[in-house]
Design an enzyme around this catalytic site. Structure first.
Site, PDB file in Angstrom:
ATOM      1  N   ASN A 172      -3.808  74.530  52.396  1.00 34.52           N
ATOM      2  CA  ASN A 172      -5.149  74.244  52.915  1.00 34.52           C
ATOM      3  C   ASN A 172      -6.215  74.473  51.871  1.00 34.52           C
ATOM      4  O   ASN A 172      -6.039  75.267  50.941  1.00 34.52           O
ATOM      5  CB  ASN A 172      -5.431  75.098  54.155  1.00 34.52           C
ATOM      6  CG  ASN A 172      -5.933  76.477  53.806  1.00 34.52           C
ATOM      7  OD1 ASN A 172      -7.136  76.701  53.697  1.00 34.52           O
ATOM      8  ND2 ASN A 172      -5.023  77.421  53.587  1.00 34.52           N
ATOM      9  N   CYS A 227      -8.438  84.697  49.432  1.00 33.07           N
ATOM     10  CA  CYS A 227      -8.589  83.243  49.504  1.00 33.07           C
ATOM     11  C   CYS A 227      -8.591  82.641  48.094  1.00 33.07           C
ATOM     12  O   CYS A 227      -9.447  82.992  47.272  1.00 33.07           O
ATOM     13  CB  CYS A 227      -9.885  82.909  50.234  1.00 33.07           C
ATOM     14  SG  CYS A 227     -10.086  81.150  50.477  1.00 33.07           S
ATOM     15  N   ASN A 259      -1.961  86.763  51.356  1.00 35.77           N
ATOM     16  CA  ASN A 259      -2.795  85.602  51.625  1.00 35.77           C
ATOM     17  C   ASN A 259      -2.089  84.398  50.997  1.00 35.77           C
ATOM     18  O   ASN A 259      -0.944  84.497  50.553  1.00 35.77           O
ATOM     19  CB  ASN A 259      -4.203  85.807  51.056  1.00 35.77           C
ATOM     20  CG  ASN A 259      -5.247  85.024  51.845  1.00 35.77           C
ATOM     21  OD1 ASN A 259      -5.078  83.831  52.076  1.00 35.77           O
ATOM     22  ND2 ASN A 259      -6.309  85.675  52.257  1.00 35.77           N
ATOM     23  N   THR A 260      -2.735  83.268  50.930  1.00 34.95           N
ATOM     24  CA  THR A 260      -2.040  82.053  50.489  1.00 34.95           C
ATOM     25  C   THR A 260      -1.849  82.001  48.972  1.00 34.95           C
ATOM     26  O   THR A 260      -2.562  82.655  48.216  1.00 34.95           O
ATOM     27  CB  THR A 260      -2.817  80.805  50.947  1.00 34.95           C
ATOM     28  OG1 THR A 260      -4.171  80.953  50.537  1.00 34.95           O
ATOM     29  CG2 THR A 260      -2.757  80.644  52.448  1.00 34.95           C
ATOM     30  N   CYS A 309      37.074  73.375  58.106  1.00 35.34           N
ATOM     31  CA  CYS A 309      36.590  72.466  57.067  1.00 35.34           C
ATOM     32  C   CYS A 309      36.544  71.015  57.560  1.00 35.34           C
ATOM     33  O   CYS A 309      37.496  70.523  58.161  1.00 35.34           O
ATOM     34  CB  CYS A 309      37.511  72.579  55.856  1.00 35.34           C
ATOM     35  SG  CYS A 309      37.091  71.440  54.544  1.00 35.34           S
ATOM     36  N   CYS A 318      31.247  71.634  48.564  1.00 32.37           N
ATOM     37  CA  CYS A 318      31.529  72.879  47.841  1.00 32.37           C
ATOM     38  C   CYS A 318      32.151  72.568  46.485  1.00 32.37           C
ATOM     39  O   CYS A 318      31.818  73.202  45.472  1.00 32.37           O
ATOM     40  CB  CYS A 318      32.457  73.767  48.662  1.00 32.37           C
ATOM     41  SG  CYS A 318      34.002  72.956  49.118  1.00 32.37           S
ATOM     42  N   CYS A 324      29.939  83.799  43.219  1.00 34.45           N
ATOM     43  CA  CYS A 324      28.489  83.588  43.127  1.00 34.45           C
ATOM     44  C   CYS A 324      27.851  83.214  44.464  1.00 34.45           C
ATOM     45  O   CYS A 324      26.649  83.268  44.605  1.00 34.45           O
ATOM     46  CB  CYS A 324      28.190  82.511  42.092  1.00 34.45           C
ATOM     47  SG  CYS A 324      28.658  80.849  42.602  1.00 34.45           S
ATOM     48  N   CYS A 361      29.144  77.951  46.854  1.00 34.26           N
ATOM     49  CA  CYS A 361      29.883  77.066  47.759  1.00 34.26           C
ATOM     50  C   CYS A 361      29.613  77.423  49.216  1.00 34.26           C
ATOM     51  O   CYS A 361      29.444  76.549  50.071  1.00 34.26           O
ATOM     52  CB  CYS A 361      31.379  77.123  47.456  1.00 34.26           C
ATOM     53  SG  CYS A 361      32.035  78.801  47.463  1.00 34.26           S
TER      54      CYS A 361
HETATM   55  C1  LIG Z   1      -5.894  76.672  57.311  1.00 34.43           C
HETATM   56  C2  LIG Z   1      -5.831  78.104  56.918  1.00 34.43           C
HETATM   57  C3  LIG Z   1      -7.000  78.858  56.877  1.00 34.43           C
HETATM   58  C4  LIG Z   1      -6.944  80.197  56.500  1.00 34.43           C
HETATM   59  N1  LIG Z   1      -8.092  80.919  56.509  1.00 34.43           N
HETATM   60  C5  LIG Z   1      -8.055  82.240  56.197  1.00 34.43           C
HETATM   61  C6  LIG Z   1      -9.221  83.021  56.290  1.00 34.43           C
HETATM   62  O1  LIG Z   1     -10.297  82.574  56.685  1.00 34.43           O
HETATM   63  N2  LIG Z   1      -9.124  84.340  55.944  1.00 34.43           N
HETATM   64  C7  LIG Z   1      -7.952  84.902  55.521  1.00 34.43           C
HETATM   65  O2  LIG Z   1      -7.912  86.098  55.222  1.00 34.43           O
HETATM   66  N3  LIG Z   1      -6.816  84.157  55.447  1.00 34.43           N
HETATM   67  C8  LIG Z   1      -6.855  82.853  55.782  1.00 34.43           C
HETATM   68  N4  LIG Z   1      -5.696  82.123  55.752  1.00 34.43           N
HETATM   69  C9  LIG Z   1      -4.440  82.759  55.312  1.00 34.43           C
HETATM   70  C10 LIG Z   1      -3.620  83.300  56.499  1.00 34.43           C
HETATM   71  O3  LIG Z   1      -4.316  84.303  57.185  1.00 34.43           O
HETATM   72  C11 LIG Z   1      -2.273  83.888  56.013  1.00 34.43           C
HETATM   73  O4  LIG Z   1      -2.514  84.938  55.118  1.00 34.43           O
HETATM   74  C12 LIG Z   1      -1.381  82.860  55.332  1.00 34.43           C
HETATM   75  O5  LIG Z   1      -1.491  81.616  55.966  1.00 34.43           O
HETATM   76  C13 LIG Z   1       0.087  83.281  55.292  1.00 34.43           C
HETATM   77  O6  LIG Z   1       0.631  83.376  56.591  1.00 34.43           O
HETATM   78  P1  LIG Z   1       1.577  82.209  57.242  1.00 34.43           P
HETATM   79  O7  LIG Z   1       2.692  81.961  56.288  1.00 34.43           O
HETATM   80  O8  LIG Z   1       1.992  82.765  58.576  1.00 34.43           O
HETATM   81  O9  LIG Z   1       0.703  80.997  57.391  1.00 34.43           O
HETATM   82  C14 LIG Z   1      -5.715  80.784  56.140  1.00 34.43           C
HETATM   83  C15 LIG Z   1      -4.557  80.025  56.194  1.00 34.43           C
HETATM   84  C16 LIG Z   1      -4.607  78.702  56.585  1.00 34.43           C
HETATM   85  C17 LIG Z   1      -3.343  77.913  56.672  1.00 34.43           C
HETATM   86  S1  SF4 Z   2      31.697  72.367  51.919  1.00 34.32           S
HETATM   87 FE1  SF4 Z   2      33.822  72.519  51.379  1.00 34.32          FE
HETATM   88  S2  SF4 Z   2      34.681  74.045  52.767  1.00 34.32           S
HETATM   89 FE2  SF4 Z   2      32.705  73.407  53.592  1.00 34.32          FE
HETATM   90  S3  SF4 Z   2      33.232  71.771  55.016  1.00 34.32           S
HETATM   91 FE3  SF4 Z   2      32.718  70.775  53.083  1.00 34.32          FE
HETATM   92  S4  SF4 Z   2      34.700  70.619  52.040  1.00 34.32           S
HETATM   93 FE4  SF4 Z   2      34.990  72.054  53.703  1.00 34.32          FE
HETATM   94  S1  SF4 Z   3      31.765  81.486  44.866  1.00 34.12           S
HETATM   95 FE1  SF4 Z   3      32.225  79.331  45.211  1.00 34.12          FE
HETATM   96  S2  SF4 Z   3      30.816  78.240  43.855  1.00 34.12           S
HETATM   97 FE2  SF4 Z   3      30.879  80.363  43.142  1.00 34.12          FE
HETATM   98  S3  SF4 Z   3      32.487  80.401  41.586  1.00 34.12           S
HETATM   99 FE3  SF4 Z   3      33.464  80.963  43.510  1.00 34.12          FE
HETATM  100  S4  SF4 Z   3      34.245  79.038  44.287  1.00 34.12           S
HETATM  101 FE4  SF4 Z   3      32.739  78.497  42.743  1.00 34.12          FE
END
Ligand SMILES: Cc1cc2nc3c(=O)[nH]c(=O)nc-3n(C[C@H](O)[C@H](O)[C@H](O)COP(=O)(O)O)c2cc1C
Ligand code: SF4
Ligand code: SF4
Length: 462
Positions: A73, A134, A199-200, A341, A347, A378, A381
């Site tokens: 916004n 803000c 905040n944002t 699967c 994967c 890791c 997959c």
């Molecule tokens: C359209 C809009 C207007 C906002 N106006 C304010 C404001 O006037 N004062 C403020 O502190 N934060 C304002 N914010 C930020 C929100 O309060 C909040 O910190 C932020 O959106 C993160 O929360 P959310 O992920 O739930 O949206 C605004 C956010 C949006 C989307």
């Molecule tokens: S991601 Fe791999 S394990 Fe998961 S449904 Fe597809 S083929 Fe099967």
């Molecule tokens: S966890 Fe899955 S993606 Fe990662 S190394 Fe093992 S098989 Fe490969």
């Protein structure tokens, strides 16, 4: 039933769910409707200097079939007359004396801060939230995030406010900073009673490919805005955790950012928040989401045996360590459950191109196979697999050993140079580059010799 009520730095609320300062808290009408629906508190749309808003002013980031996973916004603070807002604060407080009504404020001079704090106190506001967050429009005028990014200025303004405030003061922080704990510490030094974040996030949510302008577009032009919604929750959680873990901040935290349901709220609470605020989700789905939020939270608390919100505040913090303190002897390996699967082979592609070439395809079946000795655990997959619990990450060490990087460094067993035999990647199997172009590259089948970056290694058992 568990007790959902909170006392946040002296502000009483029947539950921890507050509407964040934003369009849903623009008027007494909306806030009364929200309280009636079950919200515990509301931070009024920021009151302050006179402003004029532009049209249009919101942009959304859609992802596949999901609308508004991110929201942007370029709106400013309240453009309604201060006298109207003050009259409505008084009216809401009379009708809902036990709900939290917090006045969000943003002005410039010391006198202006004193005046507006006194005016809000006179009409019965339960507390203040200082909007130092803000990131558009107001910061160019030296307010909002321009203050949040300058800890010294922030501290001075908090001190001004504390000179006259008789109600709790919350400092709302901007995430547009490298270390969120610096402004949080400044808030504490200034005497604030609590902090709220985030905040944002300063952002451009997208660009119109035909008109060559960023969204939202105002007469063919655009500007950077503030990003919020589900996409920002990970950033908010990390910043909440950083403030909650800091030994010198020690202030109640109101968690904000990407909260859409009770689970998101619980995550904020487990990382240290003791109230939560919601903006985008209320804008997207309306005030009715509070029903699922309170009943979900209650159910969770019953299941876990938590009697009050404070039994859960910060419960996850002891498990959030520095990387160097993690157990390097812990090992997990991917395990494909063939009965679940669907054979999509996502994967395989992910591991082959994006990870460690530890999944193979076998003739006659679409169910891939994990090459256990190549799997580094890791998770990739299991993250890409579209079927729940089809790939589980199962523990494969025997659980008897515990060794951290810090311990290795202290014992002198940490690698010190690239060719050091103690380095982790030295013993991982990596195909030779030339294998990428060979027709047989997928066929790392048991019984065949495999080329390991340069050396040929004996075949594995079938
Ligand atoms: C359209 C809009 C207007 C906002 N106006 C304010 C404001 O006037 N004062 C403020 O502190 N934060 C304002 N914010 C930020 C929100 O309060 C909040 O910190 C932020 O959106 C993160 O929360 P959310 O992920 O739930 O949206 C605004 C956010 C949006 C989307
Ligand atoms: S991601 Fe791999 S394990 Fe998961 S449904 Fe597809 S083929 Fe099967
Ligand atoms: S966890 Fe899955 S993606 Fe990662 S190394 Fe093992 S098989 Fe490969």
């Amino acid at each position: 039933m568990p007790d959902l009520s909170i006392n946040f730095a002296g502000i009483e609320s029947p539950n921890p769910f507050w509407l964040a300062s934003a369009p849903p808290t623009n008027s007494g009408y909306q806030i009364m409707k929200a309280f009636d629906a079950g919200w515990g508190g509301a931070v009024w749309k920021t009151l302050g200097v006179p402003v004029v808003n532009v049209s249009s002013r919101y942009g959304g980031l859609n992802y596949r079939d999901k609308r508004m996973v991110g929201f942007n916004n370029i709106e400013l603070i309240s453009d309604r007359p201060l006298s109207h807002n003050l009259r409505e604060i008084e009216e809401v407080k009379k009708r809902f004396p036990h709900h939290a009504v917090i006045a969000s404020l943003m002005v410039q001079s010391r006198q202006e801060w004193h005046d507006i704090v006194r005016q809000c106190q006179d009409v019965g506001a339960d507390g203040f939230e200082l909007n130092f967050g803000c990131p558009h429009g107001m910061c160019e005028r030296g307010m909002g995030s321009a203050v949040g990014q300058e800890p010294k200025v922030l501290q001075t303004i908090v001190e001004w406010v504390m000179e006259v405030a008789t109600k709790p003061v919350i400092v709302k922080l901007t995430p547009n900073i490298s270390d969120i704990t610096e402004p949080a510490l400044a808030a504490r030094r200034g005497g604030a009673d609590a902090i709220s974040l985030i905040n944002t996030i300063q952002s451009i949510v997208g660009v119109d490919l035909d008109h060559f302008a960023p969204y939202p577009i105002v007469d063919g032009k655009g500007t950077n805005g503030g990003y919020c919604g589900p996409a920002v929750k990970p950033i908010a959680l990390n910043m909440v955790k950083n403030c909650a873990q800091h030994p010198d901040i020690k202030l109640p935290i109101s968690g904000i950012g990407g909260i859409e349901n009770w689970r998101d709220a619980v995550e904020h609470i487990l990382l240290g928040a003791s109230s939560v605020q919601v903006c985008t989700a209320a804008m997207h789905y309306g005030f009715g989401i509070i029903r699922e939020m309170t009943s979900g939270l209650e159910q969770y608390m019953v299941e876990k045996g938590f009697n009050t919100i404070y039994d859960m505040v910060g419960k996850a913090l002891p498990n959030v360590l520095h990387w160097e303190d993690l157990n390097m002897k812990y090992k997990v390996t991917a395990n494909i459950h063939a009965d679940k699967c669907i054979g999509c082979q996502l994967c395989y592609t992910a591991c082959e191109d994006g990870a460690h070439q530890a999944i193979r395809l076998n003739a006659g079946t679409r169910v891939p196979e994990i090459i256990e000795e190549n799997c580094v655990g890791c998770n990739l997959c299991s993250l890409v697999c579209p079927v729940e619990d089809c790939i589980t990450m199962d523990r494969t060490d025997d659980g008897t050993q515990h060794l951290t990087w810090k311990q290795r460094a202290a014992a002198g067993t940490a690698p010190t140079e690239f060719e050091d035999d103690k380095a982790g990647g030295r013993h991982h199997w990596v195909p030779a580059p030339s294998a990428a172009l060979g027709k047989e590259r997928h066929k790392t089948l048991p019984g065949k010799a495999r080329v390991y970056s340069g050396e040929t290694v004996a075949p594995t058992e079938a």
